[in-house]
Design a protein around this motif. Structure first.
Motif, mmCIF file in Angstrom:
data_model
loop_
_atom_site.group_PDB
_atom_site.id
_atom_site.type_symbol
_atom_site.label_atom_id
_atom_site.label_comp_id
_atom_site.label_asym_id
_atom_site.label_seq_id
_atom_site.Cartn_x
_atom_site.Cartn_y
_atom_site.Cartn_z
ATOM 1 N N TYR A 82 -27.499 30.262 10.634
ATOM 2 C CA TYR A 82 -28.251 29.008 10.656
ATOM 3 C C TYR A 82 -27.449 27.957 9.886
ATOM 4 C CZ TYR A 82 -32.291 31.964 11.849
ATOM 5 O OH TYR A 82 -33.141 32.855 12.447
ATOM 6 N N SER A 83 -27.508 26.715 10.334
ATOM 7 C CA SER A 83 -26.855 25.621 9.631
ATOM 8 C C SER A 83 -27.853 24.490 9.431
ATOM 9 C CB SER A 83 -25.642 25.107 10.419
ATOM 10 O OG SER A 83 -24.614 26.073 10.438
ATOM 11 N N LYS A 84 -27.867 23.938 8.233
ATOM 12 C CA LYS A 84 -28.784 22.846 7.914
ATOM 13 C C LYS A 84 -28.122 21.921 6.902
ATOM 14 C CE LYS A 84 -31.209 25.312 4.198
ATOM 15 N NZ LYS A 84 -30.788 24.353 3.156
ATOM 16 N N HIS A 113 -37.969 32.603 7.702
ATOM 17 C CA HIS A 113 -37.426 33.063 8.982
ATOM 18 C C HIS A 113 -37.223 34.579 9.035
ATOM 19 C CE1 HIS A 113 -36.580 28.770 9.394
ATOM 20 N NE2 HIS A 113 -36.421 28.984 10.682
ATOM 21 N N ILE A 170 -27.282 31.507 6.012
ATOM 22 C CA ILE A 170 -27.840 30.151 6.028
ATOM 23 C C ILE A 170 -26.846 29.192 5.381
ATOM 24 C CG2 ILE A 170 -29.847 28.748 5.469
ATOM 25 C CD1 ILE A 170 -31.296 31.496 4.940
ATOM 26 N N LYS A 203 -27.296 36.552 11.902
ATOM 27 C CA LYS A 203 -27.871 35.355 12.503
ATOM 28 C C LYS A 203 -27.451 34.158 11.656
ATOM 29 C CE LYS A 203 -31.965 37.810 14.204
ATOM 30 N NZ LYS A 203 -33.449 37.861 14.185
#
Length: 263
Positions: free
Chosen positions: A66-68, A83, A41, A64
């Motif tokens: 994720y970018s935020k 998640h 993440i 997996k």
């Protein structure tokens, strides 16, 4: 119900010099990779961390990415919890590593005891300049064998689980989340207490090790002077103690004091 046996939650921010060792330790895990998901993440990191993670995610399907936008460590871990599709989940900071059989042994241990506990701890070992330190936490004077420890017993008062070298049962919508109060610096400690307090028991798995790299740039090494965190710290302990109307359990009191030998 669960797609995987275990999920690994890795919050990422400005760790381009360390992240690859972390990812390699996950590639080396002996658990069947079909049983594993790793949630990488990216918390709005401005360095090359995301690009390194993307290389691994493109190569290994159990990663997996994720970018935020940047929200901080606790919110990023909460994103991972929300998640995670594993029956159990663990936290791994991006400058740290796990020994090769850690995830398999944690999942095996939890499978044997899933009705007894919601949380399993395992040994955390500081690493300085690539060398493991013998200066381990005082809790290992009390965690002497693999098994389940009743935290209501006086001999277990000072186990004081305060770090994220833990494996947690995934309860879906009922999962505990990290506190996101601004300037609150006891988020790991509060999370552990919140998870353990229903059963007041904790598992200890001897077949796993968390290698904690002493990275001077790590968020865990950020200095917060008492003046700036006094109010949130006092509110935490006052609210926690007030939640026990009759008597505060000795284990909770021990967590507040820090236990023997604490600085």
């Amino acid at each position: 119900m669960f797609k995987y046996r275990i999920s690994v939650i890795v919050p990422i921010y400005n760790v381009e010099d360390y992240i690859e060792n972390c990812l390699k330790s996950l590639v080396r895990q002996s658990i069947n990779k079909d049983d594993l998901e790793v949630l990488l993440i990216n918390d709005g990191s401005p360095d090359n961390s995301e690009a390194i993670c993307r290389e691994y995610a493109d190569k290994y399907p159990f990663f997996k990415l994720y970018s935020k936008e940047n929200e901080g460590l606790s919110r990023t871990r909460n994103f991972g919890i929300e998640h995670a599709q594993g029956k159990y989940f663990v936290f791994l900071d991006p400058d740290d590593e796990l020994t090769n059989s850690s995830l398999r042994n944690l999942a095996d241990f939890f499978d044997k005891h899933e009705n007894e506990v919601d949380i399993v701890t395992y040994k955390i070992i500081p690493v300085y300049n690539g060398k493991q330190s013998e200066a381990i936490h005082f809790r290992y004077k009390y965690l002497l064998h693999e098994g389940i420890y009743d935290l209501n017993l006086p001999e277990n008062v000072f186990i004081t689980q305060t770090n994220v070298n833990i494996c947690v049962k995934n309860k879906g919508k009922d999962n505990i989340l990290f506190d996101t109060t601004e300037n609150f610096r006891h988020e790991d400690q509060k999370y552990n207490i919140d998870v353990v307090r229903e059963k007041m028991k904790i598992g200890y798995c001897t077949g796993a090790q968390y290698l904690y790299t002493k990275n001077p740039a790590s968020i865990t090494n950020t200095i917060f002077y008492s003046y700036y965190i006094f109010e949130t710290t006092m509110a935490f302990w006052e609210n926690l103690f007030a939640s026990y109307p009759d008597e505060v359990p000795p284990y909770i009191q021990g967590a507040c004091s820090g236990g023997p030998g604490a600085g």
